[in-house]
Design a protein around this motif. Structure first.
Motif, PDB file in Angstrom:
ATOM      1  N   GLY A 166       0.841  -1.198   0.000  1.00  0.00           N
ATOM      2  CA  GLY A 166       0.000   0.000   0.000  1.00  0.00           C
ATOM      3  C   GLY A 166       0.862   1.229   0.000  1.00  0.00           C
ATOM      4  O   GLY A 166       2.002   1.228   0.450  1.00  0.00           O
ATOM      5  N   LEU A 167       0.365   2.255  -0.533  1.00  0.00           N
ATOM      6  CA  LEU A 167       1.116   3.488  -0.700  1.00  0.00           C
ATOM      7  C   LEU A 167       1.582   4.012   0.652  1.00  0.00           C
ATOM      8  O   LEU A 167       0.780   4.302   1.525  1.00  0.00           O
ATOM      9  CB  LEU A 167       0.245   4.535  -1.408  1.00  0.00           C
ATOM     10  N   GLY A 168       2.907   4.084   0.793  1.00  0.00           N
ATOM     11  CA  GLY A 168       3.468   4.661   2.011  1.00  0.00           C
ATOM     12  C   GLY A 168       3.452   3.731   3.201  1.00  0.00           C
ATOM     13  O   GLY A 168       3.805   4.131   4.295  1.00  0.00           O
TER      14      GLY A 168
ATOM     15  N   LEU B 163      12.586   6.989   1.047  1.00  0.00           N
ATOM     16  CA  LEU B 163      12.383   7.849   2.212  1.00  0.00           C
ATOM     17  C   LEU B 163      11.134   8.701   2.065  1.00  0.00           C
ATOM     18  O   LEU B 163      10.310   8.829   2.981  1.00  0.00           O
ATOM     19  CB  LEU B 163      13.605   8.732   2.429  1.00  0.00           C
ATOM     20  N   LEU B 164      10.996   9.299   0.889  1.00  0.00           N
ATOM     21  CA  LEU B 164       9.874  10.211   0.698  1.00  0.00           C
ATOM     22  C   LEU B 164       8.546   9.470   0.611  1.00  0.00           C
ATOM     23  O   LEU B 164       7.492  10.051   0.889  1.00  0.00           O
ATOM     24  CB  LEU B 164      10.101  11.052  -0.560  1.00  0.00           C
ATOM     25  N   SER B 165       8.597   8.227   0.210  1.00  0.00           N
ATOM     26  CA  SER B 165       7.355   7.460   0.127  1.00  0.00           C
ATOM     27  C   SER B 165       6.977   6.808   1.454  1.00  0.00           C
ATOM     28  O   SER B 165       5.921   6.214   1.578  1.00  0.00           O
ATOM     29  CB  SER B 165       7.480   6.369  -0.954  1.00  0.00           C
ATOM     30  N   ASN B 166       7.841   6.937   2.428  1.00  0.00           N
ATOM     31  CA  ASN B 166       7.582   6.337   3.738  1.00  0.00           C
ATOM     32  C   ASN B 166       6.793   7.327   4.573  1.00  0.00           C
ATOM     33  O   ASN B 166       7.338   8.224   5.213  1.00  0.00           O
ATOM     34  CB  ASN B 166       8.913   5.995   4.425  1.00  0.00           C
ATOM     35  N   SER B 167       5.469   7.209   4.531  1.00  0.00           N
ATOM     36  CA  SER B 167       4.617   8.157   5.237  1.00  0.00           C
ATOM     37  C   SER B 167       4.803   8.090   6.734  1.00  0.00           C
ATOM     38  O   SER B 167       4.638   9.090   7.447  1.00  0.00           O
ATOM     39  CB  SER B 167       3.144   7.892   4.882  1.00  0.00           C
ATOM     40  N   GLY B 168       5.158   6.916   7.235  1.00  0.00           N
ATOM     41  CA  GLY B 168       5.408   6.802   8.676  1.00  0.00           C
ATOM     42  C   GLY B 168       6.569   7.668   9.109  1.00  0.00           C
ATOM     43  O   GLY B 168       6.519   8.337  10.156  1.00  0.00           O
ATOM     44  N   LEU B 169       7.629   7.667   8.292  1.00  0.00           N
ATOM     45  CA  LEU B 169       8.786   8.505   8.599  1.00  0.00           C
ATOM     46  C   LEU B 169       8.418   9.982   8.561  1.00  0.00           C
ATOM     47  O   LEU B 169       8.789  10.769   9.431  1.00  0.00           O
ATOM     48  CB  LEU B 169       9.918   8.201   7.611  1.00  0.00           C
ATOM     49  N   ILE B 170       7.633  10.386   7.521  1.00  0.00           N
ATOM     50  CA  ILE B 170       7.225  11.786   7.387  1.00  0.00           C
ATOM     51  C   ILE B 170       6.363  12.215   8.569  1.00  0.00           C
ATOM     52  O   ILE B 170       6.514  13.317   9.120  1.00  0.00           O
ATOM     53  CB  ILE B 170       6.474  11.998   6.065  1.00  0.00           C
ATOM     54  N   ASP B 171       5.475  11.339   8.987  1.00  0.00           N
ATOM     55  CA  ASP B 171       4.613  11.666  10.127  1.00  0.00           C
ATOM     56  C   ASP B 171       5.424  11.842  11.411  1.00  0.00           C
ATOM     57  O   ASP B 171       5.152  12.736  12.226  1.00  0.00           O
ATOM     58  CB  ASP B 171       3.564  10.580  10.321  1.00  0.00           C
TER      59      ASP B 171
ATOM     60  N   LYS C 221       3.985  13.196   0.605  1.00  0.00           N
ATOM     61  CA  LYS C 221       3.414  13.961   1.723  1.00  0.00           C
ATOM     62  C   LYS C 221       4.415  15.003   2.160  1.00  0.00           C
ATOM     63  O   LYS C 221       5.624  14.721   2.243  1.00  0.00           O
ATOM     64  CB  LYS C 221       3.085  13.009   2.881  1.00  0.00           C
ATOM     65  N   SER C 222       3.963  16.223   2.461  1.00  0.00           N
ATOM     66  CA  SER C 222       4.859  17.310   2.858  1.00  0.00           C
ATOM     67  C   SER C 222       4.838  17.499   4.370  1.00  0.00           C
ATOM     68  O   SER C 222       3.890  17.089   5.063  1.00  0.00           O
ATOM     69  CB  SER C 222       4.441  18.622   2.159  1.00  0.00           C
TER      70      SER C 222
END
Length: 1293
Positions: A926-928, A977-985, A1033-1034
């Motif tokens: 799934g995405l991210g 890295l950028l697709s890892n939404s958990g990291l961005i959150d 995600k930004s």
């Protein structure tokens, strides 16, 4: 008769001159002697006794000074000689004067000795017998008996003739003992005394049995009623002679009491009679008689009595000891010990009591309990005597009592008693005589029995005895090998020489030490004995456990003194007895102190204590010799082996069944392993038949050999050459498989694998068949981890052969890293190393690799396939193991510089595959949303990518070859890295919480976490911009809050956190504050009032006011002079001015021309020469010149050039030289600002030429190391803080 002449003038004229002669020394003319005159004077009753005495004195003197002279006169006529003898014998009955009788006795003895004639002897005996037979009473026979005793003593032949030919005369001697006159009895006993004592008692052997038995009975009767000292002494003297003969001892001890006359009218015999009345009529009276002598005040009689008892017991201990014990003789002997200092009496009493202890009745009647205190006190005093035989005998008695005392009857129920006996034993051990010390050690061994310990146990005294024995070793005379060979025959002929005595003491000391170890084990198993129950509870915590102290003493003495001494003694001439106890002692050490036993076992094994007992077994135990030594050696080897096995690799997966398997193999096969080490290869290569039992038989012996070779070699003890071991193990594996079984016992297979690995280097490489055999054997084990041993040789062995590496290489690497991590954790938790509350630092990136890591690096260097296996572990294994693998790869890239480019070239394609797989998995879930494995391993993979990029930068020679791979790596890394939404959150949460004004300082995220978040976000911004990666995600970030922190809150903010803020701002400014990764928020403090002006709109979201605030903040940070902060501030200022130039050149011009710029340079230049030549300061001046600032004066540039000239261009670092070149280039291009004189321009050109001689920097790479700096919990890539040059923004990661 004239003076001096022995003649009688009145009758001398009648005598034939042939009976006269002048005898004696010729110097004085001699003495005139007339034999006829002397005979007539003796026979005549008219001659005065005085004249006769004078004549006898003359003859006696003549016989002394002129031997043989009188004999020549008497040989003229035998009748005259006999008549002369008869006349003298007659005087014994007629003369009453004691002095004259003494002279008659003396002359008779001298005369018979002079004549040396058997006829004369028989004549004398005939005359004596005739005289005794003719007399109606024996009262006048006293002189005759005295003479008879003297002649028997002087002429042994007379004694033999008397006992063989004159039995009637002996009857008269016996009858004399029945006469009441004690003087007569004494004289008769004197004859018997001489008869039994002549010629070593040979005459007594010819004595008729009836006479001998009668003498024994009469002696007892006489002694029972004797009162005079002379009679008692003669009785005791004769008794002493009789008890030395086995036949007479039987008669004396079997004489019933009713045969001994008890004369009640004699006062001295009343006690004896009373004792006899209490006994049965047939009970032997001799013990009572001897006890009576012990009660006398004469120490000589007491000593003789004790000697008699001892002599009787020697001849018949089983039959004779009971009567003495029942008569309470031991009690009186102990009393004598307590009251006498006589050496003879003490020795006699000791000897007698030693013999009495052989009878259990001695102990059942509590004589030992009664006398132990007297004995101990006596031994202490005896140790002060000059005759050392006395204390030796006393210690022997003490030993016998301690050894034979029944456990139910305690000798030392309280502490003082045990303290006293231990002091006596220590005194004996410290004696200068080795024989005494040896006996004392024997006594100590008996004292160390559990039933002799007092309550509480006196552990301190036991420890004192052990230390006293240990200290005695320094006094021993131990033969050197050369002396031992030269004195071997001498030792056999003289077992009491000093060397033999020293070895005797050593043997007894070992027995004592073994007893002490056994006692310590027994006390440790009894909770009541471990502690002193009478000690106050408050003292238990501060005082050392006395039992533990004793165990430490035993282990310390064994380690430092006993082992070296015994090894030295038995080095060239092993003593089976000494070695038997020695190995038994070593075995006992394994149970005394469990906390130290592993250290002790390692020291033993590494000091050759596998080889030593095995060699002793082969030398001394072959052919079923010395079975006790064999048992002792086997026990030691088994305990040593099991101890080493239990600690060799506790986490290896070996189950309890493996331990029991090894234990059984050793237990059943070590006793049969009694051959020399040189015979072991043939044993290993034997082809045994069918194994009937699992733990017995030839095959089991081979398994036992393999295990011992493994454990010994693990401690550095090579029992056999490596090549021999290697080939033998390979043959054994082949032999087992040839019998149809490829499954060795797991413990044996583990040992075989270790031996193959360790001995491979000195052996030829394996070819197909043996290699297949080994592979088949290893594959037969269900779990390879149970075979694993943490040793570098195993790594090399498995990876040496591709077939083995394919099957077992990955699992070996995993096990190696797992055990390495366990060892590291164990070192951190060792008690005592780390203080309470001290923080344990994690492993840093610049930490030097340990030995185990270096070993693994050598494997990776030799076998590149192992490197890819490690990389696979980083990507696919659990976090701990993957982290270990990553650490090794990092160290490999940092240490192995000569292979760095090749390593990077090898790792990049594999990393690319891993990242591609992560992308696929990420899209699949799934995405991210990544899987758990991806989340765990992704940071490690990215970290490895960073290390590779830092180790092999784009400027390297290999970069051009890997350009495509390099770009793809960066692209996939950024994409992941950028697709890892958990990291961005998570980043958003951390950044938001840090900027929330409502949170208290304690509720804010840790500074290290904020730093890492800023640095990571800055890298993502830069990488996304360069690689044009897609953003899912930004992150929202407040720009005004960041600027305010730098401007207002810098004093309350950690420097490292300020650095991370600047790095993030730099990345945003380079992206013109418009990055897809970050959505910036701004506020009126930066933009000013609405509506925004043209400049604010162009500089949105920073605004002109924000630009001024940021530049002011950067100026303040530059004055901090913190290395990283200085570099980050200059780089951020460069990015800010670049952003302003692109968006609003007027604002840029306004910022650099502010007065504070001049003030800033003034402050920096005032800080010293090092500051003027700092790359960041040089870059700051260049930036100001590039942007048309008026703050830079000609004096500033002169100061820089002067500082360069003083230091020298060649001494500048690469980064400084590069910054200086850029500054000089800018000066040359800016001719008007500031204006330079021609002289200064020439100086600038000269410096440029000097810099041109060096290798020019054609890129923006710097001399800063590309490694990672660890600051607390934050890792910083140093290349990120290289001072920017022109449009180059530094490294991208």
């Amino acid at each position: 008769m004239t003076s001096g002449d022995i003649v009688y003038d009145k009758i001398h004229f009648r005598h034939d001159p042939k009976w006269s002669g002048r005898l004696g020394p010729t110097e004085g003319g001699g003495v005139l002697l007339c034999v006829a005159c002397v005979i007539e004077m003796i026979d005549s009753d008219d001659i005065a006794s005085v004249r006769k005495s004078f004549a006898l004195s003359g003859i006696s003197g003549l016989l002394k000074c002129s031997p043989g002279a009188l004999r020549e006169l008497l040989r003229q006529d035998t009748r005259v000689s006999l008549h002369f003898t008869a006349s003298l014998l007659g005087m014994l009955h007629t003369v009453e004067d004691p002095a004259t009788l003494e002279k008659v006795d003396q002359v008779l003895v001298q005369l018979l000795l002079e004549l040396q004639s058997e006829m004369s002897y028989r004549f004398v005996l005939d005359e004596i017998h005739k005289q005794l037979s003719d007399q109606l009473s024996v009262k006048g026979s006293l002189p005759t008996f005295n003479f008879l005793g003297n002649i028997v003593e002087a002429v042994p032949n007379v004694a033999h003739s008397l006992v063989t030919q004159y039995v009637p005369l002996l009857e008269h001697l016996c009858s004399a003992l029945l006469y009441p006159d004690e003087a007569l009895k004494a004289s008769a006993l004197y004859v018997w005394l001489k008869l039994f004592g002549t010629a070593g008692g040979s005459a007594a052997q010819s004595l008729p049995i009836a006479i001998r038995d009668r003498v024994c009975i009469l002696l007892l009767q006489t002694l029972a009623s004797a009162s005079s000292p002379q009679l008692i002494n003669n009785c005791v003297g004769l008794l002493w002679l009789l008890v030395q003969l086995e036949e007479t001892v039987s008669v004396l001890m079997n004489s019933p009491g009713n045969q001994i006359m008890c004369h009640e009218n004699q006062n001295n015999s009343q006690i004896l009679c009373q004792n006899q009345e209490q006994q049965s009529p047939d009970q032997c009276p001799l013990p009572l008689l001897l006890k009576k002598l012990l009660l006398s005040g004469d120490e000589t009689l007491q000593a003789t009595s004790a000697r008699c008892i001892a002599s009787i017991l020697v001849h018949s201990p089983s039959q004779c000891s009971a009567p003495f014990i029942k008569a309470d003789v031991p009690e009186f002997l102990f009393d004598r010990l307590a009251s006498s200092n006589s050496e003879v009496l003490l020795w006699s009493a000791y000897s007698c009591l030693v013999l009495l202890t052989n009878n259990p009745l001695f102990f059942s009647q509590c004589h030992s309990v009664y006398g132990i205190e007297s004995l101990v006190r006596s031994v202490k005093e005896a140790l002060q005597l000059t005759n050392l035989e006395v204390p030796k005998q006393g210690l022997l008695l003490l030993t016998e009592i301690l050894e034979r005392q029944p456990p139910s009857e305690r000798l030392f129920p309280s502490g003082p008693g045990f303290v006293a006996v231990s002091e006596a034993v220590m005194g004996g051990v410290s004696s200068s005589c080795l024989l005494v010390a040896t006996q004392a050690a024997n006594a100590a061994a008996a004292l160390f029995r559990l039933n002799h310990q007092s309550r509480p146990v006196q552990y301190g005294k036991i420890e004192g005895i052990i230390e006293a024995i240990t200290n005695k070793f320094s006094e021993l005379t131990l033969a050197s090998p050369a002396h031992r060979r030269s004195s071997r025959s001498l030792k056999r002929s003289d077992p009491n020489n000093q060397v033999s005595r020293s070895e005797g003491f050593l043997l007894q000391a070992l027995i004592c030490f073994q007893a002490a170890c056994r006692l310590a084990e027994e006390c440790a198993s009894e909770p009541v004995l471990k502690e002193n129950t009478f000690t106050a509870p408050s003292k238990h915590s501060c005082a050392q456990d006395p039992l533990e102290s004793l165990c430490q003493c035993l282990l310390r003495c064994c380690d430092t003194v006993w082992i070296p001494t015994v090894v030295k003694v038995c080095e060239h001439s092993p003593n089976p007895q000494i070695l038997q106890y020695f190995y038994s002692i070593l075995s006992s050490q394994f149970t005394l102190l469990p906390s130290l036993i592993f250290v002790f076992a390692n020291k033993l094994a590494s000091s050759g204590f596998y080889r030593l007992p095995l060699e002793h077994k082969g030398l001394l135990c072959a052919g079923n010799r010395h079975p006790h030594l064999n048992t002792s050696c086997c026990g030691f080897l088994q305990k040593l082996s099991m101890c080493l096995l239990s600690q060799s690799d506790p986490a290896s997966g070996s189950c309890q069944s493996d331990v029991e398997e090894v234990e059984n193999l050793l237990l059943y096969n070590l006793p049969f392993l009694c051959c020399r080490l040189s015979d072991w290869p043939s044993l290993l290569r034997e082809a045994p038949g069918i194994q009937l039992w699992e733990y017995k038989g030839p095959r089991a012996i081979q398994y036992c050999l393999v295990i011992i070779l493994h454990l010994a070699l693990q401690q550095g003890d090579r029992l056999l050459p490596d090549q021999t071991v290697f080939s033998s193990v390979v043959w054994l594996l082949h032999s087992v498989q040839a019998q149809g079984s490829c499954a060795l016992p797991r413990s044996v297979l583990r040992s075989a694998l270790y031996l193959l690995a360790v001995t491979q280097d000195k052996s030829p490489n394996l070819d197909g068949a043996p290699l297949n055999c080994i592979s088949k054997a290893l594959s037969s084990c269900q779990s390879f981890s149970s075979l694993y041993i943490h040793h570098p040789a195993l790594l090399h062995f498995i990876w040496r052969y591709p077939d083995l590496a394919d099957k077992f290489g990955p699992i070996v690497l995993e096990l190696w890293l797992s055990k390495q991590a366990q060892h590291t954790d164990a070192e951190k938790t060792i008690p005592g190393i780390q203080e309470k509350g001290e923080k344990t630092e994690s492993r840093t990136d610049d930490q030097e690799p340990d030995t185990e890591t270096m070993e693994l690096l050598s494997v990776l260097e030799k076998y590149p396939a192992a490197t890819l296996t490690l990389l696979d572990m980083v990507c696919t294994r659990e976090a701990t193991l993957a982290g270990q693998a990553l650490w090794v790869l990092e160290v490999l890239l940092r240490v192995q510089r000569e292979y760095e480019a090749d390593l990077c070239a090898t790792l990049r394609p594999a990393l690319l595959q891993a990242l591609q797989r992560f992308n696929v998995e990420s899209m699949g879930h799934g995405l991210g949303q990544g899987s758990t494995a991806q989340v765990n391993s992704l940071p490690l993979v990215l970290k490895l990518l960073c290390v590779i990029q830092a180790s092999d930068p784009p400027s390297s020679s290999s970069y051009s070859k890997m350009d495509g791979v390099h770009f793809k790596l960066l692209y996939h890394a950024v994409s992941v890295l950028l697709s890892n939404s958990g990291l961005i959150d998570q980043l958003q949460t951390v950044l938001s919480s840090s900027s929330a004004p409502s949170l208290s300082p304690s509720a804010c995220p840790p500074s290290a976490l904020l730093c890492c978040s800023h640095l990571l976000l800055s890298s993502l911004i830069t990488l996304q911009r360069v690689n044009s990666a897609q953003v899912q995600k930004s992150i929202s970030w407040s720009l005004d809050t960041a600027v305010q922190r730098l401007l207002v809150q810098k004093r309350n903010t950690d420097n490292l956190l300020l650095v991370s803020h600047l790095r993030l701002l730099q990345a945003l400014l380079d992206a013109d504050l418009a990055s897809a990764v970050v959505c910036l928020r701004t506020g009126p403090c930066l933009l000013g009032p609405r509506p925004m002006g043209v400049e604010d709109g162009a500089l949105y979201p920073l605004g002109s006011r924000g630009a001024q605030c940021l530049s002011t903040a950067l100026s303040g940070l530059l004055l901090q002079k913190h290395e990283l902060l200085l570099r980050a501030s200059v780089n951020c200022l460069s990015s800010l001015l670049g952003f302003l130039q692109r968006k609003s050149p007027t604002t840029a011009k306004y910022v650099v021309c502010q007065p504070w710029s001049r003030f800033l340079l003034y402050c920096l230049f005032s800080s010293g020469e090092s500051c003027r030549l700092h790359p960041a300061i040089l870059r700051l001046i260049t930036i100001l010149l590039q942007n048309g600032s008026t703050a830079v004066w000609e004096s500033d540039l002169l100061q820089v050039m002067e500082a360069v000239e003083r230091r020298g261009v060649k001494e500048l670092s690469g980064e400084t030289a590069h910054a200086l070149r850029l500054l000089l280039t800018q000066i040359q291009s800016s001719v008007d600002r500031p204006p330079l004189t021609e002289e200064h321009k020439q100086r600038v050109e000269g410096m440029m030429e000097s810099l041109g001689l060096q290798t020019p920097s054609e890129s923006c790479s710097t001399s800063l190391p590309s490694s990672v700096l660890r600051v607390g919990d934050v890792s910083i890539c140093l290349s990120d803080f290289t001072v920017k040059a022109g449009g180059c923004s530094g490294k991208l990661i």
